[in-house]
Design a protein around this motif. Sequence first.
Motif, short mmCIF file in Angstrom:
data_model
loop_
_atom_site.label_atom_id
_atom_site.label_comp_id
_atom_site.label_asym_id
_atom_site.label_seq_id
_atom_site.Cartn_x
_atom_site.Cartn_y
_atom_site.Cartn_z
N THR A 101 12.34 3.98 -13.81
CA THR A 101 11.94 2.90 -13.20
C THR A 101 10.25 2.67 -13.49
O THR A 101 9.64 1.41 -13.70
CB THR A 101 11.91 3.18 -11.72
N LYS A 102 9.58 3.62 -13.81
CA LYS A 102 8.28 3.81 -14.51
C LYS A 102 8.15 3.06 -15.70
O LYS A 102 7.53 2.10 -15.88
CB LYS A 102 7.79 5.18 -14.66
N GLN A 103 8.85 3.09 -16.54
CA GLN A 103 8.90 2.40 -17.74
C GLN A 103 9.38 1.13 -17.64
O GLN A 103 8.66 0.19 -18.19
CB GLN A 103 9.92 3.30 -18.84
N LEU A 104 10.40 0.73 -16.96
CA LEU A 104 10.80 -0.56 -16.75
C LEU A 104 9.60 -1.47 -16.01
O LEU A 104 9.25 -2.51 -16.23
CB LEU A 104 12.01 -0.58 -15.66
N ASP A 105 8.99 -0.76 -15.19
CA ASP A 105 7.84 -1.56 -14.48
C ASP A 105 6.75 -1.81 -15.38
O ASP A 105 6.15 -2.94 -15.25
CB ASP A 105 7.47 -0.60 -13.07
#
Length: 387
Positions: free
Chosen positions: A55-59
């Motif tokens: 989720t951190k990378q997608l954000d």
Amino acid sequence: MQKIYGFKTADNIVAGENSIETLKENIGVVGNKVKRALIVTQKPMQNLGFVDIITKQLDEIGIKADVNTDIIPEPTVKSIEDISGNIRKKHYDLLIGVGGGSVLDTTKILAVLETNNNSIKEILGTDLVKYPGIPTVLIPTTAGTGSEVTPNAIVTLPEEQLKIGMVSRYLLPKLVIVDPSLTIGLPKSVTASTGMDAFIHSLESYISNKANPISDMFALRSIKLISSSIVEAYQNGGSIRARENMILGSLYGGMALTAAGTAAVHALAYPLGGKFKIAHGVANSMLLPHVMEFNMDCIADRLCDVARSMGIKENLPADKTAEKVIERLREWIEILNIPQDLSVYGVKKEDIHGLAISASKVTRLLDNNPKKLSVKDIENIYSKLLR
């Protein structure tokens, strides 16, 4: 061996320790219009922090991500359709499956349900999915099913007490990330059952009636990697060397079965999972030596090749070398503490005939077996597992 054969797998594969951290830079392969993604997983994966890494990378690249942790082990048609009903109205552009075989299979099925106006039962079987699903990214966290690179997904039909496969090129993902570090925390029992499952994929593909030069290449490499590492991965779960060999062996096993298919071990395992909830890898492992013994007069020469990949170097006649392979399989099953008694799971003598009838209907796999099995043959194999 097949005279005409083919092979198709995932569009893109990224592998190596900590490769999960490259999702952001590789996600472009799924297309440029991804704005909203659903991460399909289970609570333990979320608790281990794997979902946070994603989720951190997608954000960071402007993709909004939701998380669904409703996947059950050995998923049923109803459990998957319930999830599909809940997510369909949200219009996701991408599904990201993070987990073992149950999660990956569910993710693939959810993706095609989004674009095909069918129930799951209507598209069980081979090549019944009419349209591509929404794109998927698959990230395995066990070294077992190889589902990330196969066009297959397995579901449980409780009313029929059986597991059935869906096979379609539209189940193949756009991107696979194979990161051995995600398997470091696996419990011993999961390491054992999934590792044996991966080995069986390769062994059955190698002796399959559909075996061909492509499947043989992947199968023998998988057998070599798993044979050298399965005991170490079980006994020393923190060994990244063993974990990498296992997850690559699982990947190659998935490619082998994609090209050649599994056979009687899997066919006989499906009713055990469907009726008695025996984990797929455990059921396969219990059956493995008995099915190989049944096949022996048809596969001894092929098992000599398997023996070499397993590191069995005795200079013996083919039948004796083949026996050494089965002996090694029994040693693994004992070391890995995999039960060899179906009564542990509630199976009784009076259940054997019904199980055999159910298994005899799994013709997609039984047709791959090098030796025909009658219902009586199947009953005899199951009976050997009742103590």
